[in-house]
Design an enzyme around this catalytic site. Structure first.
Site, PDB file in Angstrom:
ATOM      1  N   ARG A 151       0.835  -1.223   0.000  1.00 13.91           N
ATOM      2  CA  ARG A 151       0.000   0.000   0.000  1.00 13.91           C
ATOM      3  C   ARG A 151       0.868   1.272   0.000  1.00 13.91           C
ATOM      4  O   ARG A 151       0.442   2.303  -0.505  1.00 13.91           O
ATOM      5  CB  ARG A 151      -0.897   0.011   1.225  1.00 13.91           C
ATOM      6  CG  ARG A 151      -1.904  -1.133   1.239  1.00 13.91           C
ATOM      7  CD  ARG A 151      -3.312  -0.615   1.258  1.00 13.91           C
ATOM      8  NE  ARG A 151      -4.277  -1.680   1.162  1.00 13.91           N
ATOM      9  CZ  ARG A 151      -5.295  -1.827   1.987  1.00 13.91           C
ATOM     10  NH1 ARG A 151      -5.471  -0.974   2.975  1.00 13.91           N
ATOM     11  NH2 ARG A 151      -6.157  -2.797   1.826  1.00 13.91           N
TER      12      ARG A 151
ATOM     13  N   ASP B 229     -16.440  10.437   8.824  1.00 13.50           N
ATOM     14  CA  ASP B 229     -15.391   9.474   8.488  1.00 13.50           C
ATOM     15  C   ASP B 229     -14.061  10.148   8.819  1.00 13.50           C
ATOM     16  O   ASP B 229     -13.973  11.374   8.904  1.00 13.50           O
ATOM     17  CB  ASP B 229     -15.457   9.101   6.994  1.00 13.50           C
ATOM     18  CG  ASP B 229     -14.768   7.782   6.698  1.00 13.50           C
ATOM     19  OD1 ASP B 229     -15.462   6.769   6.527  1.00 13.50           O
ATOM     20  OD2 ASP B 229     -13.518   7.750   6.649  1.00 13.50           O
TER      21      ASP B 229
END
Ligand SMILES: C[S@@+](CC[C@H](N)C(=O)[O-])C[C@H]1O[C@@H](n2cnc3c(N)ncnc32)[C@H](O)[C@@H]1O
Length: 281
Positions: free
Chosen positions: A40, A146
């Site tokens: 990632r 979020d």
């Protein structure tokens, strides 16, 4: 450095990064996730002009790395979501409305915590809009939060491609979306403004206090978020949700999540749905 680099994220650097991620974002990263984290971050190493993970990790923890540090969440969390995901929850929500209204609630407040790109809060909005046709006396407001600012921008725009519309029945597509095309000519669907106007988005890290939230909620949805946290963190966050629920408020968690062994004042209504229990001493 390119995709074929042989450089590896060392165990020491992995432990520094994973400790930071768990402490600040709650997400647990056990040692077997080293390859995942490495893949990632590979692009980030290159984009920041480094040739190896060691220099990139040192940069992250330097004063100049603050911005990159805050962005780490976007590379370690998953934003997977769908419209009408775990659909029984929305049927259950709809069933609760008549009794809520009989207690003379007229403005329902709903919080979608860990809302990702907005599919969850907008599914709630569509469900409540349908009910408004029968029960004319009520209105609602939805807060979507979020940790990722990037994903919240997508949620506010509320524009979705064909792939994201698979689980949206035709009737809902026609009633609650405007159809158009992207600059590249692909089909795009935008949630109608009357639903967007009832939905606000705000960045909130569930590891922080919830005191910045202005009011208490009738319903809190926090689904498929807690699963990334350890037991202790899950319990802490659930306790904070309890403080933000109205008496009799209802909490929805993901089907794969549980409150087992937490000893929290919650009464289970169906799997993964709980009512706040009010004890009279
Ligand atoms: C898998 S998605 C779930 C989306 C939606 N609730 C659903 O069930 O479809 C998890 C979301 O939680 C967010 N998240 C992860 N850690 C968080 C934290 N510490 N605080 C707030 N949100 C977080 C991620 O950014 C991501 O958008």
């Amino acid at each position: 450095m390119d995709g074929t680099t042989t450089d590896r994220l060392s165990r020491e650097d992995f432990l520094r990064l994973s400790a930071f991620i768990t402490t600040n974002f709650g997400i647990k990263l056990p040692e077997h996730k080293v390859v995942l984290l490495q893949s990632r971050l590979l692009k980030r190493v290159r984009l920041n002009g480094f040739t190896n993970f060691a220099d990139y990790t040192n940069f992250i923890f330097s004063a100049q790395g603050l911005q990159e540090r805050n962005k780490l969440i976007d590379y370690v969390s998953t934003n997977k979501t769908d419209f009408f995901r775990e659909a029984k929850h929305f049927d259950f929500l709809a069933q609760q409305i008549p009794s809520m209204l009989s207690k003379s609630y007229s403005h329902l407040k709903v919080w979608s915590a860990g809302c990702s790109s907005g599919e969850e809060p907008y599914t709630i909005a569509m469900t409540l809009e349908e009910l408004k046709k029968t029960y004319t006396g009520f209105d609602y407001g939805i807060l979507g939060t979020d940790i990722s600012s990037r994903i919240l921008q997508k949620a506010s725009k509320a524009v979705y491609g064909m792939d994201q519309m698979i689980d949206v029945p035709d009737y809902y597509q026609k009633t609650y979306f405007d159809k158009g095309k992207t600059n590249k000519g692909a089909m795009a669907f935008q949630i109608k403004s009357r639903l967007r106007n009832k939905t606000t988005f705000k960045r909130l890290n569930l590891m922080d206090e919830f005191s910045s939230l202005p009011h208490h909620f009738d319903f809190i949805f926090c689904r498929n978020v807690l699963i990334y946290f350890d037991f202790h963190t899950q319990k802490q966050i659930l306790s904070k949700f309890l403080n933000k629920l109205k008496p009799d408020g209802i909490l929805f968690i993901g089907h794969a999540e549980s409150t087992l062994g937490m000893n929290l004042p919650l009464t289970q209504l169906m799997p993964s749905v709980y009512r706040k229990a009010t004890y009279i001493e």
